[in-house]
Design a protein around this motif. Structure first.
Motif, PDB file in Angstrom:
ATOM      1  N   LEU A   1     -24.597 -99.474  -0.989  1.00  0.00           N
ATOM      2  CA  LEU A   1     -23.687 -99.359  -2.129  1.00  0.00           C
ATOM      3  C   LEU A   1     -22.590 -98.331  -1.862  1.00  0.00           C
ATOM      4  CD1 LEU A   1     -26.302 -99.436  -5.024  1.00  0.00           C
ATOM      5  CD2 LEU A   1     -24.926-101.322  -4.125  1.00  0.00           C
ATOM      6  N   SER A   2     -22.695 -97.643  -0.739  1.00  0.00           N
ATOM      7  CA  SER A   2     -21.720 -96.623  -0.378  1.00  0.00           C
ATOM      8  C   SER A   2     -20.509 -97.261   0.298  1.00  0.00           C
ATOM      9  CB  SER A   2     -22.360 -95.606   0.567  1.00  0.00           C
ATOM     10  OG  SER A   2     -21.378 -94.839   1.220  1.00  0.00           O
ATOM     11  N   GLU A   3     -19.334 -96.896  -0.159  1.00  0.00           N
ATOM     12  CA  GLU A   3     -18.096 -97.411   0.433  1.00  0.00           C
ATOM     13  C   GLU A   3     -17.973 -96.989   1.899  1.00  0.00           C
ATOM     14  OE1 GLU A   3     -15.032 -99.915   0.328  1.00  0.00           O
ATOM     15  OE2 GLU A   3     -16.257 -99.500  -1.432  1.00  0.00           O
ATOM     16  N   ASN A   4     -18.452 -95.781   2.231  1.00  0.00           N
ATOM     17  CA  ASN A   4     -18.386 -95.304   3.615  1.00  0.00           C
ATOM     18  C   ASN A   4     -19.240 -96.158   4.551  1.00  0.00           C
ATOM     19  OD1 ASN A   4     -16.704 -93.224   2.850  1.00  0.00           O
ATOM     20  ND2 ASN A   4     -18.368 -91.759   2.607  1.00  0.00           N
ATOM     21  N   ASP A   5     -20.452 -96.486   4.135  1.00  0.00           N
ATOM     22  CA  ASP A   5     -21.318 -97.311   4.972  1.00  0.00           C
ATOM     23  C   ASP A   5     -20.778 -98.733   5.102  1.00  0.00           C
ATOM     24  OD1 ASP A   5     -22.954 -95.194   5.481  1.00  0.00           O
ATOM     25  OD2 ASP A   5     -24.600 -95.857   4.193  1.00  0.00           O
ATOM     26  N   LEU A   6     -20.231 -99.274   4.016  1.00  0.00           N
ATOM     27  CA  LEU A   6     -19.643-100.613   4.090  1.00  0.00           C
ATOM     28  C   LEU A   6     -18.442-100.628   5.029  1.00  0.00           C
ATOM     29  CD1 LEU A   6     -19.855-101.784   0.370  1.00  0.00           C
ATOM     30  CD2 LEU A   6     -21.293-102.490   2.296  1.00  0.00           C
ATOM     31  N   GLU A   7     -17.636 -99.577   4.986  1.00  0.00           N
ATOM     32  CA  GLU A   7     -16.487 -99.468   5.888  1.00  0.00           C
ATOM     33  C   GLU A   7     -16.953 -99.355   7.341  1.00  0.00           C
ATOM     34  OE1 GLU A   7     -12.561 -99.581   6.898  1.00  0.00           O
ATOM     35  OE2 GLU A   7     -13.396 -99.842   4.900  1.00  0.00           O
ATOM     36  N   LEU A   8     -18.035 -98.622   7.574  1.00  0.00           N
ATOM     37  CA  LEU A   8     -18.598 -98.500   8.914  1.00  0.00           C
ATOM     38  C   LEU A   8     -19.041 -99.869   9.436  1.00  0.00           C
ATOM     39  CD1 LEU A   8     -19.766 -96.821  11.314  1.00  0.00           C
ATOM     40  CD2 LEU A   8     -21.871 -96.672   9.970  1.00  0.00           C
ATOM     41  N   PHE A   9     -19.764-100.628   8.621  1.00  0.00           N
ATOM     42  CA  PHE A   9     -20.222-101.949   9.042  1.00  0.00           C
ATOM     43  C   PHE A   9     -19.045-102.891   9.294  1.00  0.00           C
ATOM     44  CE2 PHE A   9     -24.347-100.857   6.847  1.00  0.00           C
ATOM     45  CZ  PHE A   9     -25.059-100.746   8.028  1.00  0.00           C
ATOM     46  N   LYS A  10     -18.023-102.789   8.476  1.00  0.00           N
ATOM     47  CA  LYS A  10     -16.833-103.617   8.681  1.00  0.00           C
ATOM     48  C   LYS A  10     -16.173-103.260  10.016  1.00  0.00           C
ATOM     49  CE  LYS A  10     -12.266-104.575   6.911  1.00  0.00           C
ATOM     50  NZ  LYS A  10     -11.188-104.054   6.106  1.00  0.00           N
ATOM     51  N   GLU A  11     -16.092-101.984  10.312  1.00  0.00           N
ATOM     52  CA  GLU A  11     -15.413-101.538  11.531  1.00  0.00           C
ATOM     53  C   GLU A  11     -16.188-101.933  12.788  1.00  0.00           C
ATOM     54  OE1 GLU A  11     -12.540-100.450  13.842  1.00  0.00           O
ATOM     55  OE2 GLU A  11     -12.346-100.398  11.671  1.00  0.00           O
ATOM     56  N   ILE A  12     -17.497-101.746  12.810  1.00  0.00           N
ATOM     57  CA  ILE A  12     -18.249-102.059  14.023  1.00  0.00           C
ATOM     58  C   ILE A  12     -18.341-103.566  14.265  1.00  0.00           C
ATOM     59  CG2 ILE A  12     -19.565 -99.916  14.013  1.00  0.00           C
ATOM     60  CD1 ILE A  12     -21.971-101.472  12.977  1.00  0.00           C
TER      61      ILE A  12
ATOM     62  N   ARG B   1     -26.023-110.174  12.631  1.00  0.00           N
ATOM     63  CA  ARG B   1     -26.531-110.854  11.434  1.00  0.00           C
ATOM     64  C   ARG B   1     -26.401-109.965  10.205  1.00  0.00           C
ATOM     65  NH1 ARG B   1     -30.854-112.082  14.830  1.00  0.00           N
ATOM     66  NH2 ARG B   1     -32.179-110.596  13.730  1.00  0.00           N
ATOM     67  N   ILE B   2     -26.769-108.706  10.364  1.00  0.00           N
ATOM     68  CA  ILE B   2     -26.748-107.782   9.221  1.00  0.00           C
ATOM     69  C   ILE B   2     -25.323-107.505   8.764  1.00  0.00           C
ATOM     70  CG2 ILE B   2     -27.199-105.386   8.557  1.00  0.00           C
ATOM     71  CD1 ILE B   2     -29.806-105.583  10.151  1.00  0.00           C
ATOM     72  N   THR B   3     -24.440-107.146   9.690  1.00  0.00           N
ATOM     73  CA  THR B   3     -23.070-106.796   9.284  1.00  0.00           C
ATOM     74  C   THR B   3     -22.344-107.986   8.684  1.00  0.00           C
ATOM     75  OG1 THR B   3     -22.235-107.176  11.537  1.00  0.00           O
ATOM     76  CG2 THR B   3     -22.789-104.912  10.942  1.00  0.00           C
ATOM     77  N   THR B   4     -22.538-109.162   9.260  1.00  0.00           N
ATOM     78  CA  THR B   4     -21.877-110.352   8.733  1.00  0.00           C
ATOM     79  C   THR B   4     -22.397-110.700   7.350  1.00  0.00           C
ATOM     80  OG1 THR B   4     -21.588-111.178  10.979  1.00  0.00           O
ATOM     81  CG2 THR B   4     -21.290-112.754   9.211  1.00  0.00           C
ATOM     82  N   SER B   5     -23.707-110.631   7.166  1.00  0.00           N
ATOM     83  CA  SER B   5     -24.260-110.972   5.855  1.00  0.00           C
ATOM     84  C   SER B   5     -23.886-109.939   4.798  1.00  0.00           C
ATOM     85  CB  SER B   5     -25.770-111.139   5.929  1.00  0.00           C
ATOM     86  OG  SER B   5     -26.382-109.928   6.264  1.00  0.00           O
ATOM     87  N   ILE B   6     -23.865-108.661   5.166  1.00  0.00           N
ATOM     88  CA  ILE B   6     -23.478-107.627   4.204  1.00  0.00           C
ATOM     89  C   ILE B   6     -22.030-107.843   3.762  1.00  0.00           C
ATOM     90  CG2 ILE B   6     -22.939-105.165   3.966  1.00  0.00           C
ATOM     91  CD1 ILE B   6     -25.441-104.599   5.635  1.00  0.00           C
ATOM     92  N   GLN B   7     -21.164-108.122   4.710  1.00  0.00           N
ATOM     93  CA  GLN B   7     -19.764-108.350   4.368  1.00  0.00           C
ATOM     94  C   GLN B   7     -19.584-109.634   3.571  1.00  0.00           C
ATOM     95  OE1 GLN B   7     -17.304-107.970   7.840  1.00  0.00           O
ATOM     96  NE2 GLN B   7     -18.342-106.102   8.446  1.00  0.00           N
TER      97      GLN B   7
END
Length: 129
Positions: free
Chosen positions: A41-52, A114-120
């Motif tokens: 739920l953190s914007e920072n973690d979501l931004e990290l997953f988007k970037e990697i 799988r995780i980053t794509t599904s989270i996004q």
């Protein structure tokens, strides 16, 4: 080339289980050392997953410096350097990234893709850059 082909955005919702998402949302202990959880739920973690998961990192991978430049305003600050080092260690221990052989670069694992794509996908963020 193999990493590029494996990273094509094919997400099977049956493959990405809730178990994998819950796994990274809990702290992990490896060899007596605790690695904190990711807050989805953190914007920072979501931004990290988007970037990697950016398509620009598929072939050569990414390193500490490249991620810092994208995620922090002051990427040369020692505090941010240390923070990114800890974040990369946390990503490795959770199985999201792996270190490239004989280089200081990292790339996403199959689990990480799988995780980053599904989270996004579920948060409405852009998938693969």
């Amino acid at each position: 080339t193999k990493r590029f082909i494996e990273a094509l955005p094919t997400v099977d919702t049956d493959t990405v289980t809730l178990k994998e998402i819950k796994e990274i949302s809990k702290a992990k202990e490896v060899n007596g050392r605790r690695y904190s959880e990711f807050n989805l739920l953190s914007e920072n973690d979501l931004e990290l997953f988007k970037e990697i998961s950016d398509a620009g990192y598929l072939i050569r991978g990414f390193n500490n410096k490249q991620l810092r430049k994208k995620l922090y305003e002051d990427s040369r600050n020692q505090k941010n350097i240390s923070k990114m080092t800890r974040t990369l260690a946390k990503l490795r221990k959770h199985g999201i990234i792996k270190k490239a052989a004989r280089k200081n670069n990292y790339c996403l694992t199959a689990k990480g893709r799988r995780i980053t794509t599904s989270i996004q996908m579920y948060t409405g963020k852009e998938v693969l850059g």
